[in-house]
Structure formats: C-alpha cells, structure tokens
Design a protein around this motif. Structure first.
Motif, PDB file in Angstrom:
ATOM      1  N   ALA A 282      -5.748  -9.519  -3.339  1.00 43.12           N
ATOM      2  CA  ALA A 282      -6.357 -10.633  -4.063  1.00 43.12           C
ATOM      3  C   ALA A 282      -6.857 -11.663  -3.065  1.00 43.12           C
ATOM      4  O   ALA A 282      -6.379 -11.728  -1.929  1.00 43.12           O
ATOM      5  CB  ALA A 282      -5.329 -11.277  -5.000  1.00 43.12           C
TER       6      ALA A 282
ATOM      7  N   THR B 106      -3.546  -5.749  -9.001  1.00 48.67           N
ATOM      8  CA  THR B 106      -4.564  -5.357  -8.030  1.00 48.67           C
ATOM      9  C   THR B 106      -3.896  -5.014  -6.713  1.00 48.67           C
ATOM     10  O   THR B 106      -2.702  -5.280  -6.523  1.00 48.67           O
ATOM     11  CB  THR B 106      -5.587  -6.497  -7.825  1.00 48.67           C
ATOM     12  OG1 THR B 106      -6.630  -6.064  -6.953  1.00 48.67           O
ATOM     13  CG2 THR B 106      -4.914  -7.730  -7.233  1.00 48.67           C
ATOM     14  N   ASP B 107      -4.661  -4.408  -5.812  1.00 45.69           N
ATOM     15  CA  ASP B 107      -4.095  -4.146  -4.488  1.00 45.69           C
ATOM     16  C   ASP B 107      -4.121  -5.433  -3.664  1.00 45.69           C
ATOM     17  O   ASP B 107      -3.085  -5.960  -3.263  1.00 45.69           O
ATOM     18  CB  ASP B 107      -4.820  -2.996  -3.782  1.00 45.69           C
ATOM     19  CG  ASP B 107      -6.334  -3.115  -3.850  1.00 45.69           C
ATOM     20  OD1 ASP B 107      -6.846  -4.119  -4.362  1.00 45.69           O
ATOM     21  OD2 ASP B 107      -7.013  -2.181  -3.371  1.00 45.69           O
TER      22      ASP B 107
ATOM     23  N   ALA C 183      -0.343  -8.749  -6.824  1.00 48.78           N
ATOM     24  CA  ALA C 183      -1.068  -8.106  -5.726  1.00 48.78           C
ATOM     25  C   ALA C 183      -0.058  -7.273  -4.940  1.00 48.78           C
ATOM     26  O   ALA C 183       0.842  -7.841  -4.314  1.00 48.78           O
ATOM     27  CB  ALA C 183      -1.733  -9.137  -4.836  1.00 48.78           C
TER      28      ALA C 183
END
Length: 425
Positions: free
Chosen positions: A310, A307-308, A285
C-alpha cells in the motif's frame, strides 16, 4: 562529484531507507553503488543506483531467502542460526569488500549501523564513512536498555541493574558475531572491538529515529544527527490523494506487519476479527507474504481491503489508527501523519520501539498472542484517545518540517567530501 558505496544488511526496510538517501545524492550528481551478495540486487529498485555483487562462492543463490526465513521466525534455535548467518555475512563482506571497493574506486562509504563490515573495512582502507541507523540507534548508554529489549524507561538502581544484566545476556548470545568483528579488526590492524556499537563513524552518525520517539539520551556523540525518516519527497497532488474509498462515517484502520512478518495469516485474522467486532473498516497490507487465496479469505473475517503493498503514508493519512509490528519505518510514518498506533512487537528492535511509543504516549502495546476480544478492547480505547492524538500532533511537527533524506545527504557530502570532516550537530 563523488562515488559512494552503501554497505547494509540485505533487508527490504534498510535498503528502502538508504535508497531514498542515495536518490538525493544521485540527483546532486554523485554516484552510488550498493555492495552485497548477488541476490540483494532485487532489493535495489532505483535503476540509477549501481550494484556490485560479492560473495559469489560463499553466498550462492538461495542463501538470501534462507536468511530472510530465519529473520521471519526469530525464535529458539532460529535465533542462533540467524546470528551465525549474520556472522558469516560480516565475515564475507570483510574479506571481499576491500577488493570490490578498490575496483569501484569509491570515495567514501555509507555504512548501516547493523553491518559492522562497513565501518571496519572503511577504517582499514582509510576511507571516510558515515554510519546510518535505519532501525533504532545502537549507540549504548549505561542508563538505557538496548533497542532489542522491551523494558520501559526508568532511572532507579533496579532498572539500571536490569539493563546491565540484559546487555550481558545479549552480548553472550552475540558471541559468534563478536568473534568475527574481533578477528577482522585484528587482521586489519585496528583497535580491538567486538560489538556493532564499536564500529560507528567518527565523522557523522545519521538516525531515522526522531528525538520525540527515543528515550532520553545524555551520551550521544556530537556528530550524531537525528534527521527523521529517510524518504523521497512526493508532489503535492500525490500527497493529497486518498488511498482507499472508505465510508467517512465509520473508523478506518490500517494493519501492516512489514515485509518479514507479512506471512502471519493467523495474526491478520485476529486483527480482522477484532475490527469486525467494532464495525471498523480495515485495510491490510501483507507485503507479499500471503498467497492470493489466503489474502482473499481475510475479507470473510472482517477485512475491508487486502493488498500486498500500500501507499503507506497516504493510507496512514486516512486512518484513525494503525496496527503494526513496530517496525521503525511504519512508526515514523505514523508519527508524521499523527496516526495512533497499536503495536504488536514480534522481534528485533520492535519491543524497544513499542516501549518508547508507550513512554511518549504515542500509542499502546498489546501482545501478538492476544485474542480478538482483547485486541478489539485495546483498539477501541485507542480510537477514542484524544490525548494520544494531541501528543502525536505535537510530535509530528518537527517530522513534517524535516526533510530527512535531504538533510542526510547534506551530512554525507560534508563528512565524505574532498576534505572529510567531522560533522557536529
């Protein structure tokens, strides 16, 4: 019901913790307003929370981004610039808060320990206030290293001298900020002071840091309350859901460097390569710190998911280990979920958090300059450390039982109520 103002550094992790507390107070019928420079409004995500902008002339558009860039690269000359920026913000708040709080008609102040203006202005206006430690508590004791220091805990004379010397060096570095604190304490007609630790509430001091994480303390005031993580409670269904579609036959590791350090592509790449060496599943993240192309490129180096943001607690419940910079929010969540930690501290109180984790046997520390081979070796040791997981299970018990935000709201209501009172633990 009461109207509370929140005064805190314009940092994502601090605003998130204090919004959790604000959310509970709002549920109970109170009003809560954050007061800071205009751009800090973007850090407030609960639409019920008010926001009062100040510093429109001294802190125009772009100034918060500059502050965050300095905090994201805290080395060399940037440190001095960051301290000067902190001093300028405290100066602005001390000058503008009195009028703003008068306009708002607040009944009390919730002041982050890391922003001296909250306590100074509250005292000047005879407003009751509580102090909140969203990071490691800054309450000083002569036998303890400051939170920003990487030293391990010891009680011998050599350690005490080292702690005292490092404290003197820190105070010398912080002189620009100290001068601002001293100036406004004098202009408000308050007793002389120069440090953040001298601007804390006499009524109640609230901390996210559990006793199971801190070094042994013997000098905390009676009004100090270690309530645990400030988080909003979630429903049972959300608590049980898995965050990632992982292979249960292979270890799963989570990596996050927080919002300020999520841009460190090289460090994430090293983490991904280390996990690939161990055939470990990895979720990264980056908290919006990487552009899409770089985030996707991490998969070629060994990351399974990138992902950016979480769902941190849900991810930690699935993970067999977490690789982190040592931010307190991530660390207390990892303790609550019994997730062993490999900590790569970068700045601020992260070295202090790492030292405390190692002392309690809740994880391991490794240099952020380590290569993938060294990192893989340390991670492999952590993944097979059953004793660490047992200690985490013990440390997690009080955190799972404590509802930090609810307890903190109880303390705020008692300390800042119609008849303000000192709240002893």
């Amino acid at each position: 019901m009461s109207h509370y103002a929140v005064i805190a550094p314009a940092l994502y992790s601090h605003f998130q913790a204090l919004q959790a507390l604000a959310g509970v107070l709002l549920d109970r019928g109170h009003r809560v307003t954050f007061v800071h420079q205009q751009e800090a409004r973007t850090l407030v995500h609960d639409a019920r929370i008010g926001f009062e902008p100040v510093g429109l002339h001294t802190h125009p558009a772009g100034s918060l981004g500059r502050s965050h860039r300095l905090a994201a690269h805290p080395t060399g000359l940037s440190i001095r610039r960051l301290i000067a920026d902190m001093a300028a913000t405290t100066d602005m708040l001390c000058r503008e808060l009195p009028d703003a709080l008068e306009r708002l008609g607040v009944d009390g102040i919730i002041a982050d320990q890391m922003e001296a203006a909250g306590g100074l202005v509250a005292e000047a206006m005879a407003l009751p206030f509580v102090s909140v430690a969203c990071a490691l508590p800054i309450n000083r004791e002569p036998a303890l290293p400051l939170p920003v220091m990487p030293f391990r805990y010891a009680t011998d004379e050599r350690a005490r001298r080292m702690y005292a010397t490092s404290e003197a060096i820190y105070d010398r570095l912080m002189r620009p900020h100290a001068r601002v604190i001293a100036h406004h304490a004098n202009s408000f007609g308050l007793r002389h002071r120069t440090g953040l630790h001298e601007c804390l509430s006499p009524l109640a001091q609230i901390s996210q840091t559990p006793a199971t994480l801190d070094f042994p303390r013997h000098g905390l005031p009676a009004n100090f309350h270690a309530v645990g993580p400030l988080r909003r409670a979630k429903g049972d269904t959300e608590k049980r859901r898995d965050a990632w579609p992982i292979d249960p036959g292979r270890p799963f590791v989570f990596a996050s460097l927080g919002t300020l350090q999520g841009h460190r592509y090289g460090l994430f790449k090293t983490i991904a390569r280390a996990c690939r060496r161990l055939d470990v599943q990895l979720a990264i993240a980056h908290c919006g710190g990487l552009p899409p192309a770089r985030a996707e490129a991490l998969k070629a180096h060994g990351a399974t998911f990138v992902t950016d943001f979480a769902d941190q607690r849900a991810t930690l419940r699935q993970a067999q280990a977490v690789i982190t910079h040592g931010g307190l929010n991530t660390v207390v969540d990892a303790i609550a979920t019994s997730t062993p930690m490999l900590v790569m501290p970068i700045a601020f109180d992260q070295p202090g958090v790492a030292a405390r984790l190692v002392w309690h046997g809740l994880g391991q520390r490794v240099s952020r300059r380590s290569g993938s081979i060294r990192l893989a070796r340390e991670l492999e040791t952590l993944l097979t450390d059953d004793a660490c997981r047992r200690r985490l299970d013990d440390a997690a018990i009080p955190l799972r039982q404590a509802d930090g935000a609810e307890r903190a709201a109880d303390i705020v209501e008692l300390a800042l109520g119609p008849v303000p009172m000192k709240v002893a633990s």
